[in-house]
Design a protein around this motif. Structure first.
Motif, short mmCIF file in Angstrom:
data_model
loop_
_atom_site.label_atom_id
_atom_site.label_comp_id
_atom_site.label_asym_id
_atom_site.label_seq_id
_atom_site.Cartn_x
_atom_site.Cartn_y
_atom_site.Cartn_z
N ALA A 1 63.73 99.80 115.84
CA ALA A 1 63.77 98.72 114.85
C ALA A 1 62.49 97.89 114.90
N MET A 2 61.96 97.65 116.10
CA MET A 2 60.73 96.87 116.22
C MET A 2 59.55 97.58 115.58
N GLN A 3 59.54 98.90 115.58
CA GLN A 3 58.47 99.64 114.90
C GLN A 3 58.44 99.29 113.41
N HIS A 4 59.61 99.10 112.81
CA HIS A 4 59.69 98.72 111.41
C HIS A 4 59.16 97.29 111.21
N VAL A 5 59.49 96.42 112.15
CA VAL A 5 59.01 95.04 112.08
C VAL A 5 57.48 95.01 112.19
N TYR A 6 56.94 95.71 113.19
CA TYR A 6 55.48 95.74 113.36
C TYR A 6 54.80 96.33 112.13
N LEU A 7 55.37 97.41 111.61
CA LEU A 7 54.78 98.07 110.46
C LEU A 7 54.84 97.21 109.21
N LYS B 1 56.01 111.71 112.74
CA LYS B 1 56.84 112.91 112.90
C LYS B 1 57.36 113.37 111.54
N PRO B 2 57.57 114.67 111.38
CA PRO B 2 58.00 115.21 110.09
C PRO B 2 59.37 114.72 109.62
N ASP B 3 60.24 114.29 110.54
CA ASP B 3 61.57 113.84 110.13
C ASP B 3 61.61 112.36 109.75
N VAL B 4 60.47 111.68 109.79
CA VAL B 4 60.38 110.29 109.34
C VAL B 4 60.15 110.30 107.83
N THR B 5 60.90 109.47 107.12
CA THR B 5 60.77 109.40 105.66
C THR B 5 59.90 108.20 105.29
N PHE B 6 58.90 108.44 104.47
CA PHE B 6 58.01 107.39 103.96
C PHE B 6 57.85 107.65 102.47
N LYS B 7 58.45 106.77 101.65
CA LYS B 7 58.39 106.94 100.19
C LYS B 7 57.81 105.68 99.57
N VAL B 8 56.97 105.88 98.56
CA VAL B 8 56.38 104.76 97.84
C VAL B 8 56.80 104.85 96.38
N THR B 9 57.47 103.80 95.90
CA THR B 9 57.79 103.65 94.48
C THR B 9 57.31 102.25 94.12
N ASN B 10 58.19 101.43 93.55
CA ASN B 10 57.86 100.01 93.38
C ASN B 10 57.85 99.31 94.73
N ASP B 11 58.57 99.88 95.68
CA ASP B 11 58.66 99.37 97.04
C ASP B 11 58.23 100.49 97.98
N VAL B 12 58.13 100.16 99.26
CA VAL B 12 57.89 101.19 100.28
C VAL B 12 59.17 101.34 101.08
N TYR B 13 59.64 102.58 101.20
CA TYR B 13 60.85 102.88 101.95
C TYR B 13 60.46 103.68 103.19
N LEU B 14 60.94 103.24 104.35
CA LEU B 14 60.66 103.92 105.62
C LEU B 14 61.99 104.15 106.33
N ARG B 15 62.16 105.36 106.85
CA ARG B 15 63.36 105.67 107.64
C ARG B 15 62.97 106.49 108.85
N SER C 1 46.99 83.84 104.53
CA SER C 1 48.43 83.67 104.71
C SER C 1 49.17 84.77 103.93
N ILE C 2 49.99 85.52 104.64
CA ILE C 2 50.76 86.61 104.02
C ILE C 2 52.23 86.39 104.30
N LYS C 3 53.03 86.41 103.25
CA LYS C 3 54.48 86.30 103.41
C LYS C 3 55.06 87.71 103.33
N ILE C 4 55.58 88.18 104.45
CA ILE C 4 56.15 89.52 104.55
C ILE C 4 57.52 89.52 103.90
N ASN C 5 57.81 90.59 103.16
CA ASN C 5 59.06 90.69 102.42
C ASN C 5 59.66 92.09 102.66
N PHE C 6 60.52 92.19 103.67
CA PHE C 6 61.16 93.49 103.94
C PHE C 6 62.56 93.29 104.48
N GLN C 7 63.38 94.34 104.30
CA GLN C 7 64.76 94.33 104.78
C GLN C 7 65.01 95.55 105.63
N PRO C 8 65.22 95.36 106.94
CA PRO C 8 65.56 96.49 107.82
C PRO C 8 67.06 96.70 107.85
#
Length: 133
Positions: free
Chosen positions: A34-40, A83-97, A122-129
């Motif tokens: 989960a922290m990898q998603h936060v850092y990313l 890794k190949p089993d990690v999902t990274f998709k870009v549309t209007n948003d970025v999806y990571l799994r 100043s950057i306001k991060i906007n993501f939902q894990p």
């Protein structure tokens, strides 16, 4: 008979201790994933603010992070995220799994990264894990 009861008690306590350790290890592995998603999320937001577009891949983010080092970026496990089993998709948003790891006992984690607020340095991060997603 008494020695048998003591032996059963020792085996029972040992079994409980190993179960607690396994649960603690799996909780630690899930938290690290989960922290990898936060850092990313910070790197993705900075990438967007600097380039006014989303990254196309994890490799592009890794290259960006290496050329724009931050304390958060140094904590990212790029090998895990590539890794190949990690999902990274870009549309209007970025999806990571990141998938579950049955060996380590970690749950899958997904996150949706939406347009950040960019205001100079100043950057306001906007993501939902989501754990287990």
């Amino acid at each position: 008979m008494r020695y048998f009861q003591v032996l059963v008690l020792i085996l029972f306590v040992s079994g409980c201790a190993s179960t607690e350790k396994k649960e603690a290890d799996s909780s630690k592995a899930s938290a690290e994933s989960a922290m990898q998603h936060v850092y990313l999320s910070g790197v993705i937001a900075k990438f967007y603010c600097d380039n006014q577009n989303w990254p196309n891949s994890i490799d592009e983010l890794s290259t960006f992070s290496n050329s724009n080092p931050t304390p958060i970026g140094s904590k990212i496990n790029w090998g895990l995220l590539s890794k190949p089993d990690v999902t990274f998709k870009v549309t209007n948003d970025v999806y990571l799994r990141t998938p579950e790891d049955k060996i380590k006992g970690s749950m899958s984690v997904s996150s949706i990264h939406q347009y950040p607020g960019c205001n100079g340095d100043s950057i306001k991060i906007n993501f939902q894990p989501t754990l287990g997603g």
